[in-house]
Design a protein around this motif. Structure first.
Motif, PDB file in Angstrom:
ATOM      1  N   PHE A 114      -1.151  -1.972   4.212  1.00 62.09           N
ATOM      2  CA  PHE A 114       0.165  -1.599   4.741  1.00 62.09           C
ATOM      3  C   PHE A 114       0.608  -2.550   5.842  1.00 62.09           C
ATOM      4  CE2 PHE A 114      -1.965   2.323   3.422  1.00 62.09           C
ATOM      5  CZ  PHE A 114      -1.020   2.890   2.579  1.00 62.09           C
ATOM      6  N   ARG A 118       4.069   1.259   8.773  1.00 64.88           N
ATOM      7  CA  ARG A 118       4.751   1.523   7.511  1.00 64.88           C
ATOM      8  C   ARG A 118       3.812   2.289   6.581  1.00 64.88           C
ATOM      9  NH1 ARG A 118      10.140   0.494   7.613  1.00 64.88           N
ATOM     10  NH2 ARG A 118      10.089   0.123   5.367  1.00 64.88           N
ATOM     11  N   ASP A 119       4.402   3.035   5.634  1.00 67.48           N
ATOM     12  CA  ASP A 119       3.569   3.780   4.690  1.00 67.48           C
ATOM     13  C   ASP A 119       3.760   3.321   3.246  1.00 67.48           C
ATOM     14  OD1 ASP A 119       6.016   4.851   3.890  1.00 67.48           O
ATOM     15  OD2 ASP A 119       5.720   6.731   4.940  1.00 67.48           O
ATOM     16  N   GLU A 120       4.510   2.223   3.035  1.00 71.03           N
ATOM     17  CA  GLU A 120       4.657   1.682   1.685  1.00 71.03           C
ATOM     18  C   GLU A 120       3.506   0.718   1.412  1.00 71.03           C
ATOM     19  OE1 GLU A 120       6.908   1.131   4.061  1.00 71.03           O
ATOM     20  OE2 GLU A 120       8.727   2.257   3.554  1.00 71.03           O
ATOM     21  N   LYS A 122       1.635  -2.410   0.318  1.00 73.82           N
ATOM     22  CA  LYS A 122       2.065  -3.800   0.159  1.00 73.82           C
ATOM     23  C   LYS A 122       2.001  -4.206  -1.319  1.00 73.82           C
ATOM     24  CE  LYS A 122       0.622  -5.730   4.637  1.00 73.82           C
ATOM     25  NZ  LYS A 122      -0.231  -6.774   5.274  1.00 73.82           N
ATOM     26  N   SER A 123       3.003  -4.952  -1.764  1.00 74.79           N
ATOM     27  CA  SER A 123       3.022  -5.380  -3.164  1.00 74.79           C
ATOM     28  C   SER A 123       1.820  -6.260  -3.493  1.00 74.79           C
ATOM     29  CB  SER A 123       4.329  -6.119  -3.477  1.00 74.79           C
ATOM     30  OG  SER A 123       4.473  -7.257  -2.635  1.00 74.79           O
ATOM     31  N   ARG A 165       0.935  10.189   5.234  1.00 69.83           N
ATOM     32  CA  ARG A 165       1.923   9.491   4.407  1.00 69.83           C
ATOM     33  C   ARG A 165       1.291   8.304   3.687  1.00 69.83           C
ATOM     34  NH1 ARG A 165       5.553   7.069   7.426  1.00 69.83           N
ATOM     35  NH2 ARG A 165       5.014   7.812   9.516  1.00 69.83           N
ATOM     36  N   ARG A 166       0.416   7.600   4.367  1.00 68.24           N
ATOM     37  CA  ARG A 166      -0.254   6.457   3.731  1.00 68.24           C
ATOM     38  C   ARG A 166      -1.179   6.923   2.608  1.00 68.24           C
ATOM     39  NH1 ARG A 166      -1.672   2.096   8.589  1.00 68.24           N
ATOM     40  NH2 ARG A 166       0.445   1.232   8.687  1.00 68.24           N
ATOM     41  N   SER A 169       0.935   7.707  -0.350  1.00 67.51           N
ATOM     42  CA  SER A 169       1.453   6.505  -1.004  1.00 67.51           C
ATOM     43  C   SER A 169       0.425   5.908  -1.962  1.00 67.51           C
ATOM     44  CB  SER A 169       1.852   5.456   0.042  1.00 67.51           C
ATOM     45  OG  SER A 169       3.011   5.833   0.735  1.00 67.51           O
ATOM     46  N   TYR A 173       0.715   5.810  -6.122  1.00 63.31           N
ATOM     47  CA  TYR A 173       0.591   4.574  -6.910  1.00 63.31           C
ATOM     48  C   TYR A 173      -0.465   4.730  -8.000  1.00 63.31           C
ATOM     49  CZ  TYR A 173       0.460  -0.222  -8.340  1.00 63.31           C
ATOM     50  OH  TYR A 173       0.543  -1.363  -9.125  1.00 63.31           O
TER      51      TYR A 173
END
Length: 219
Positions: A114, A118-120, A122-123, A165-166, A169, A173
């Motif tokens: 991450f 942030r909690d999205e 990483k690509s 949240r992480r 996420s 996924y």
């Protein structure tokens, strides 16, 4: 609505307000180190104590979904093969693989997974999670517990929320890659389960992580 475990953790820390001593130099009220440690320990204990119930619930859901349970010597052999496959798939990715009894734990460093605060996911980390999902689908007689962890910087409430949240996420996924949702459970521990010293930058970096535990479905 706040997560019930977040409420427990924050309540334990709020309880410190009534447990103060007088600083001999400033003559001001202060919270003693021993009291702080006791309250943090109580919050962490409440979180850890909830795990057995959560794991039992996940296992019941898996059995209800028609996933067969492992028995006897088959458990060790099954987890041996899964561990070996995870090590092969994750070699060189920065994710560590640790065997804890019959469970297999993946440690995903926060800076790899991450961006800060942030909690999205990483690509750049998608390929790693794709490998995890691949092994998870091959060995479908395991529950997957996704746990978020933070360092002690910032408020407990913020860190509890960020860690949860992480974890969600990562679980989302994995689900998007075909892992059945009945096998997935998420939990946020915030700063309550450090693996290193939060007083150093290196220690805080180690504490910012997501752990994914593969738990065999047993009879």
């Amino acid at each position: 609505m706040r997560h019930p475990l977040l409420i427990i953790a924050v309540a334990a820390l709020v309880g410190l307000a009534g447990c103060t001593t007088i600083d001999p130099y400033t003559r001001e009220d202060k919270i003693s180190a021993s009291t702080t440690g006791a309250a943090i320990g109580a919050a962490a204990g409440a979180l850890v104590g909830n795990l057995t119930t959560r794991r039992d619930r996940t296992k019941r859901a898996m059995i209800g979904a028609g996933i067969g349970a492992l028995a006897g010597a088959a458990v060790g052999n099954y987890m041996d093969r899964q561990e070996q496959e995870l090590r092969r798939e994750l070699d060189g990715t920065g994710v560590s693989v640790t065997r804890v009894g019959d469970n297999v734990v993946l440690n995903m460093p926060g800076n790899v997974t991450f961006d800060v605060n942030r909690d999205e996911v990483k690509s750049q980390f998608y390929d790693v999670l794709n490998s995890v999902a691949k092994v998870a689908q091959e060995f479908d007689q395991t529950a997957l517990e996704v746990a978020g962890h933070t360092d002690s910087t910032g408020s407990v409430e913020y860190n509890m929320d960020l860690s949860e949240r992480r974890a969600r996420s990562v679980a989302r996924y994995l689900q998007s890659q075909g892992v059945s949702p009945v096998r997935l459970d998420t939990i946020g521990f915030g700063p309550h389960r450090p693996v290193a010293d939060n007083h150093t930058p290196e220690g805080r970096a180690q504490n910012r992580r997501v752990e994914l535990t593969f738990i065999p479905l047993t009879q």
